[in-house]
Design a protein around this motif. Structure first.
Motif, mmCIF file in Angstrom:
data_model
loop_
_atom_site.group_PDB
_atom_site.id
_atom_site.type_symbol
_atom_site.label_atom_id
_atom_site.label_comp_id
_atom_site.label_asym_id
_atom_site.label_seq_id
_atom_site.Cartn_x
_atom_site.Cartn_y
_atom_site.Cartn_z
ATOM 1 N N GLN A 1 55.082 -0.438 -7.732
ATOM 2 C CA GLN A 1 53.756 -0.565 -7.139
ATOM 3 C C GLN A 1 53.863 -0.863 -5.659
ATOM 4 O OE1 GLN A 1 50.868 -0.153 -8.813
ATOM 5 N NE2 GLN A 1 52.035 0.359 -10.664
ATOM 6 N N LEU A 2 52.911 -0.341 -4.905
ATOM 7 C CA LEU A 2 52.815 -0.656 -3.490
ATOM 8 C C LEU A 2 51.802 -1.769 -3.274
ATOM 9 C CD1 LEU A 2 52.644 2.895 -1.844
ATOM 10 C CD2 LEU A 2 54.539 1.275 -1.698
ATOM 11 N N GLN A 3 52.071 -2.595 -2.277
ATOM 12 C CA GLN A 3 51.093 -3.580 -1.834
ATOM 13 C C GLN A 3 50.731 -3.273 -0.393
ATOM 14 O OE1 GLN A 3 54.208 -4.991 -3.257
ATOM 15 N NE2 GLN A 3 53.137 -4.547 -5.184
ATOM 16 N N LEU A 4 49.450 -3.378 -0.095
ATOM 17 C CA LEU A 4 48.949 -3.125 1.256
ATOM 18 C C LEU A 4 48.275 -4.399 1.758
ATOM 19 C CD1 LEU A 4 47.309 0.371 0.662
ATOM 20 C CD2 LEU A 4 49.620 -0.120 1.484
ATOM 21 N N VAL A 5 48.712 -4.872 2.911
ATOM 22 C CA VAL A 5 48.153 -6.090 3.486
ATOM 23 C C VAL A 5 47.562 -5.758 4.847
ATOM 24 C CG1 VAL A 5 48.623 -8.430 4.265
ATOM 25 C CG2 VAL A 5 49.816 -7.516 2.265
ATOM 26 N N GLU A 6 46.272 -6.017 4.978
ATOM 27 C CA GLU A 6 45.545 -5.695 6.208
ATOM 28 C C GLU A 6 45.362 -6.945 7.053
ATOM 29 O OE1 GLU A 6 42.744 -2.920 3.394
ATOM 30 O OE2 GLU A 6 42.901 -5.094 3.426
ATOM 31 N N SER A 7 45.210 -6.737 8.342
ATOM 32 C CA SER A 7 44.887 -7.828 9.255
ATOM 33 C C SER A 7 44.185 -7.257 10.469
ATOM 34 C CB SER A 7 46.142 -8.587 9.669
ATOM 35 O OG SER A 7 47.034 -7.732 10.351
ATOM 36 N N GLY A 8 43.489 -8.132 11.195
ATOM 37 C CA GLY A 8 42.929 -7.739 12.477
ATOM 38 C C GLY A 8 41.427 -7.596 12.535
ATOM 39 N N GLY A 9 40.729 -7.791 11.443
ATOM 40 C CA GLY A 9 39.281 -7.688 11.492
ATOM 41 C C GLY A 9 38.668 -8.873 12.213
ATOM 42 N N GLY A 10 37.339 -8.813 12.394
ATOM 43 C CA GLY A 10 36.649 -9.911 13.035
ATOM 44 C C GLY A 10 35.325 -9.499 13.621
ATOM 45 N N LEU A 11 34.814 -10.365 14.471
ATOM 46 C CA LEU A 11 33.533 -10.148 15.132
ATOM 47 C C LEU A 11 33.780 -9.710 16.575
ATOM 48 C CD1 LEU A 11 30.406 -10.453 15.339
ATOM 49 C CD2 LEU A 11 30.822 -12.855 15.927
ATOM 50 N N TRP A 39 42.801 4.591 6.802
ATOM 51 C CA TRP A 39 41.705 3.639 6.723
ATOM 52 C C TRP A 39 40.425 4.327 6.246
ATOM 53 C CZ3 TRP A 39 42.698 -1.434 7.681
ATOM 54 C CH2 TRP A 39 43.900 -1.728 8.320
ATOM 55 N N TYR A 40 39.722 3.608 5.396
ATOM 56 C CA TYR A 40 38.369 3.966 4.980
ATOM 57 C C TYR A 40 37.497 2.746 5.245
ATOM 58 C CZ TYR A 40 40.238 8.078 2.583
ATOM 59 O OH TYR A 40 40.844 9.277 2.293
ATOM 60 N N ARG A 41 36.217 2.948 5.247
ATOM 61 C CA ARG A 41 35.305 1.813 5.439
ATOM 62 C C ARG A 41 34.082 1.956 4.551
ATOM 63 N NH1 ARG A 41 33.144 3.083 11.637
ATOM 64 N NH2 ARG A 41 31.725 4.812 11.074
ATOM 65 N N GLN A 42 33.486 0.812 4.267
ATOM 66 C CA GLN A 42 32.281 0.802 3.452
ATOM 67 C C GLN A 42 31.313 -0.221 4.012
ATOM 68 O OE1 GLN A 42 32.913 0.238 -0.761
ATOM 69 N NE2 GLN A 42 30.963 1.233 -1.245
ATOM 70 N N ALA A 43 30.146 0.271 4.406
ATOM 71 C CA ALA A 43 29.080 -0.596 4.879
ATOM 72 C C ALA A 43 28.156 -0.926 3.706
ATOM 73 C CB ALA A 43 28.302 0.092 5.995
ATOM 74 N N PRO A 44 27.412 -2.024 3.803
ATOM 75 C CA PRO A 44 26.506 -2.401 2.708
ATOM 76 C C PRO A 44 25.537 -1.278 2.367
ATOM 77 C CG PRO A 44 26.713 -4.204 4.262
ATOM 78 C CD PRO A 44 27.408 -3.027 4.888
ATOM 79 N N GLY A 45 25.457 -0.956 1.088
ATOM 80 C CA GLY A 45 24.526 0.060 0.637
ATOM 81 C C GLY A 45 24.969 1.487 0.882
ATOM 82 N N ASN A 103 52.030 8.561 -5.514
ATOM 83 C CA ASN A 103 51.712 9.303 -6.733
ATOM 84 C C ASN A 103 50.316 8.946 -7.228
ATOM 85 O OD1 ASN A 103 52.245 6.714 -7.563
ATOM 86 N ND2 ASN A 103 53.305 7.329 -9.432
ATOM 87 N N ARG A 104 49.730 7.979 -6.581
ATOM 88 C CA ARG A 104 48.361 7.547 -6.849
ATOM 89 C C ARG A 104 47.818 6.905 -5.583
ATOM 90 N NH1 ARG A 104 48.272 1.585 -9.364
ATOM 91 N NH2 ARG A 104 46.744 1.489 -7.665
ATOM 92 N N GLN A 105 46.559 6.551 -5.624
ATOM 93 C CA GLN A 105 45.940 5.891 -4.478
ATOM 94 C C GLN A 105 46.148 4.373 -4.580
ATOM 95 O OE1 GLN A 105 44.177 7.327 -1.980
ATOM 96 N NE2 GLN A 105 43.870 9.413 -2.736
ATOM 97 N N TYR A 106 46.493 3.768 -3.477
ATOM 98 C CA TYR A 106 46.588 2.319 -3.379
ATOM 99 C C TYR A 106 45.587 1.851 -2.313
ATOM 100 C CZ TYR A 106 50.994 2.638 -5.949
ATOM 101 O OH TYR A 106 51.946 2.872 -6.908
ATOM 102 N N TRP A 107 45.020 0.668 -2.547
ATOM 103 C CA TRP A 107 44.027 0.113 -1.639
ATOM 104 C C TRP A 107 44.380 -1.320 -1.274
ATOM 105 C CZ3 TRP A 107 40.360 3.261 0.344
ATOM 106 C CH2 TRP A 107 40.097 4.448 -0.338
ATOM 107 N N GLY A 108 44.103 -1.666 -0.017
ATOM 108 C CA GLY A 108 44.212 -3.048 0.389
ATOM 109 C C GLY A 108 42.972 -3.823 -0.031
ATOM 110 N N GLN A 109 42.961 -5.114 0.299
ATOM 111 C CA GLN A 109 41.858 -5.970 -0.125
ATOM 112 C C GLN A 109 40.634 -5.823 0.769
ATOM 113 O OE1 GLN A 109 44.454 -6.962 1.605
ATOM 114 N NE2 GLN A 109 43.721 -8.360 3.192
ATOM 115 N N GLY A 110 40.811 -5.219 1.914
ATOM 116 C CA GLY A 110 39.699 -5.017 2.838
ATOM 117 C C GLY A 110 39.634 -6.101 3.896
#
Length: 117
Positions: A1-11, A39-45, A103-110
């Motif tokens: 399994q792959l693990q993806l760890v993201e960093s750098g978000g903020g205001l 990278w993908y993104r998802q806004a509310p709604g 071989n499949r899609q992996y996603w970080g926690q966001g």
């Protein structure tokens, strides 16, 4: 399994910049089997949408709304991808997810990116 760890978000204020990072870890056989990272993104709604991806050969693909403002890159080991986001707009506000395709899609926690004054 792959693990993806993201960093750098903020205001950040409109017009500002942020840099996101995503590091992949796991068995060597999985790492070398990664075809694309990005990278993908998802806004509310809203549905999750493509931001930017980079292939094993270095080919990049960007979503229409970020072309000319965002740049995806990676390290020489091809295990970490970066997303440089410039000229940020309020409509860029979303949770940004790192993605890796092997071989499949992996996603970080966001990671949350908020663009607001």
């Amino acid at each position: 399994q792959l693990q993806l760890v993201e960093s750098g978000g903020g205001l950040v204020q409109p017009g500002g910049s942020l840099r996101l990072s995503c590091a992949a870890s796991g068995p060597f056989s999985r790492i070398i089997g990664i075809n694309t990272m990005g990278w993908y993104r998802q806004a509310p709604g809203k549905e999750r949408e493509l931001v930017a991806v980079i292939s094993r050969l270095g080919t990049t693909t960007y979503g229409d709304s970020v072309k000319g403002r965002f740049t995806i890159s990676r390290d020489s080991a091809k295990t970490t991808v970066y997303l440089q986001m410039n000229s940020l707009k309020p409509e860029d506000t979303a949770v940004y997810y790192c993605n890796a395709e092997e071989n499949r899609q992996y996603w970080g926690q966001g990671t949350q990116v908020t663009v607001s004054s």
